[in-house]
Design a protein around this motif. Structure first.
Motif, mmCIF file in Angstrom:
data_model
loop_
_atom_site.group_PDB
_atom_site.id
_atom_site.type_symbol
_atom_site.label_atom_id
_atom_site.label_comp_id
_atom_site.label_asym_id
_atom_site.label_seq_id
_atom_site.Cartn_x
_atom_site.Cartn_y
_atom_site.Cartn_z
ATOM 1 N N CYS A 52 34.831 33.901 -14.012
ATOM 2 C CA CYS A 52 34.951 35.077 -13.147
ATOM 3 C C CYS A 52 34.991 34.684 -11.678
ATOM 4 O O CYS A 52 35.527 35.417 -10.851
ATOM 5 C CB CYS A 52 33.787 36.042 -13.387
ATOM 6 S SG CYS A 52 33.886 36.896 -14.958
ATOM 7 N N THR A 108 28.572 33.547 -16.429
ATOM 8 C CA THR A 108 27.487 33.414 -17.389
ATOM 9 C C THR A 108 26.207 32.967 -16.690
ATOM 10 O O THR A 108 26.188 31.939 -16.030
ATOM 11 C CB THR A 108 27.863 32.372 -18.457
ATOM 12 O OG1 THR A 108 29.144 32.699 -18.979
ATOM 13 C CG2 THR A 108 26.856 32.353 -19.569
ATOM 14 N N GLY A 144 32.065 40.926 -14.574
ATOM 15 C CA GLY A 144 32.427 40.279 -15.831
ATOM 16 C C GLY A 144 31.452 40.568 -16.956
ATOM 17 O O GLY A 144 30.301 40.941 -16.734
ATOM 18 N N GLY A 145 31.938 40.405 -18.165
ATOM 19 C CA GLY A 145 31.134 40.675 -19.345
ATOM 20 C C GLY A 145 29.908 39.798 -19.453
ATOM 21 O O GLY A 145 28.855 40.241 -19.933
ATOM 22 N N CYS A 146 29.988 38.557 -19.030
ATOM 23 C CA CYS A 146 28.835 37.645 -19.125
ATOM 24 C C CYS A 146 27.707 38.073 -18.196
ATOM 25 O O CYS A 146 26.541 38.004 -18.554
ATOM 26 C CB CYS A 146 29.265 36.223 -18.815
ATOM 27 S SG CYS A 146 30.401 35.541 -20.038
ATOM 28 N N GLY A 195 28.252 38.672 -22.508
ATOM 29 C CA GLY A 195 29.629 38.414 -22.933
ATOM 30 C C GLY A 195 29.740 37.874 -24.338
ATOM 31 O O GLY A 195 29.004 38.286 -25.235
ATOM 32 N N PRO A 196 30.643 36.937 -24.544
ATOM 33 C CA PRO A 196 30.820 36.384 -25.894
ATOM 34 C C PRO A 196 29.640 35.518 -26.347
ATOM 35 O O PRO A 196 29.552 35.164 -27.516
ATOM 36 C CB PRO A 196 32.098 35.553 -25.777
ATOM 37 C CG PRO A 196 32.242 35.260 -24.335
ATOM 38 C CD PRO A 196 31.609 36.398 -23.601
ATOM 39 N N TYR A 215 26.517 36.521 -26.273
ATOM 40 C CA TYR A 215 25.379 37.412 -26.525
ATOM 41 C C TYR A 215 24.640 37.051 -27.817
ATOM 42 O O TYR A 215 23.420 36.964 -27.834
ATOM 43 C CB TYR A 215 25.853 38.862 -26.582
ATOM 44 C CG TYR A 215 24.722 39.847 -26.704
ATOM 45 C CD1 TYR A 215 23.997 40.217 -25.587
ATOM 46 C CD2 TYR A 215 24.361 40.387 -27.937
ATOM 47 C CE1 TYR A 215 22.949 41.117 -25.675
ATOM 48 C CE2 TYR A 215 23.316 41.281 -28.031
ATOM 49 C CZ TYR A 215 22.616 41.642 -26.903
ATOM 50 O OH TYR A 215 21.571 42.524 -26.993
ATOM 51 N N PRO A 257 33.448 45.578 -15.363
ATOM 52 C CA PRO A 257 33.686 44.955 -16.665
ATOM 53 C C PRO A 257 34.999 44.196 -16.720
ATOM 54 O O PRO A 257 35.906 44.425 -15.932
ATOM 55 C CB PRO A 257 33.707 46.159 -17.618
ATOM 56 C CG PRO A 257 34.160 47.285 -16.779
ATOM 57 C CD PRO A 257 33.642 47.020 -15.391
ATOM 58 N N CYS A 312 36.907 40.361 -18.774
ATOM 59 C CA CYS A 312 36.660 38.968 -19.138
ATOM 60 C C CYS A 312 37.900 38.144 -18.818
ATOM 61 O O CYS A 312 38.736 37.930 -19.689
ATOM 62 C CB CYS A 312 36.297 38.857 -20.607
ATOM 63 S SG CYS A 312 35.751 37.205 -21.073
ATOM 64 N N PRO A 313 38.045 37.644 -17.647
ATOM 65 C CA PRO A 313 37.421 38.053 -16.391
ATOM 66 C C PRO A 313 38.116 39.288 -15.837
ATOM 67 O O PRO A 313 39.289 39.535 -16.131
ATOM 68 C CB PRO A 313 37.647 36.851 -15.486
ATOM 69 C CG PRO A 313 38.913 36.239 -15.966
ATOM 70 C CD PRO A 313 38.944 36.477 -17.457
#
Length: 168
Positions: A46, A82, A108-110, A115-116, A118, A139, A141-142
């Protein structure tokens, strides 16, 4: 020469003798929202999109946003990427070093929820809002630079609605 002109040369007459009235909230909030100094905290992919947003094509400078590398000179922390459990106390320390009023964007999701990573990783924080308060979530990714700019505009709207009477 009138008495006003002698004692206060900084007063300027408005055309037609008009008077401008405003509130202190509007004055300070308008200044704050148009001069956000941000500290980026890019930890993963990100951060590349964050740097692209600050570059010439998307140009954060047109919003009055200036990059600062010191938390003591920053109003906004953009957490992108992350966050590991080992890095979380450092992010919190940097947040505590920022002067008031301070704002946070989770990019970003992290940064928002792990994110992935989790479910599959024990060392990843499940969202930066477990450590520091977050004002705006972006939100993706990225997320694209346009999404981050939309998040900044949402933060500016939030800043514009602040009032001084609700402060501690």
């Amino acid at each position: 020469m009138g008495i006003i002109e002698k004692t206060a040369p900084y007063i300027e007459k408005l055309p037609g003798g008009g008077i401008v009235l405003t509130t202190i909230d509007w004055f300070f909030n308008n200044a704050r929202k148009n001069s956000i100094w941000y500290m980026l905290f890019g930890l993963a992919c990100c951060a590349i999109e964050l740097m692209a947003t600050g570059a010439a094509r998307y140009d954060f400078d047109r919003f009055g946003m200036i990059f600062r590398s010191s938390p003591r000179q920053s109003d906004l922390m953009i957490v992108a990427g992350t966050i590991t459990l080992k890095m979380a106390p450092r992010v919190k320390l940097l947040y505590e070093q920022m002067p008031e009023p301070k704002y946070v964007i989770a990019m970003g999701g992290c940064a928002i929820n792990g994110g992935p990573f989790y479910y599959d990783n024990y060392s990843v924080l499940k969202g930066i809002d477990q450590v520091i308060p977050v004002d705006v979530y972006v939100p993706g990714c990225p997320p694209r630079p346009e999404a981050l700019m939309h998040g900044v505009l949402a933060l500016q709207e939030k800043i514009k609605k602040n009032t001084f009477k609700n402060k501690k």
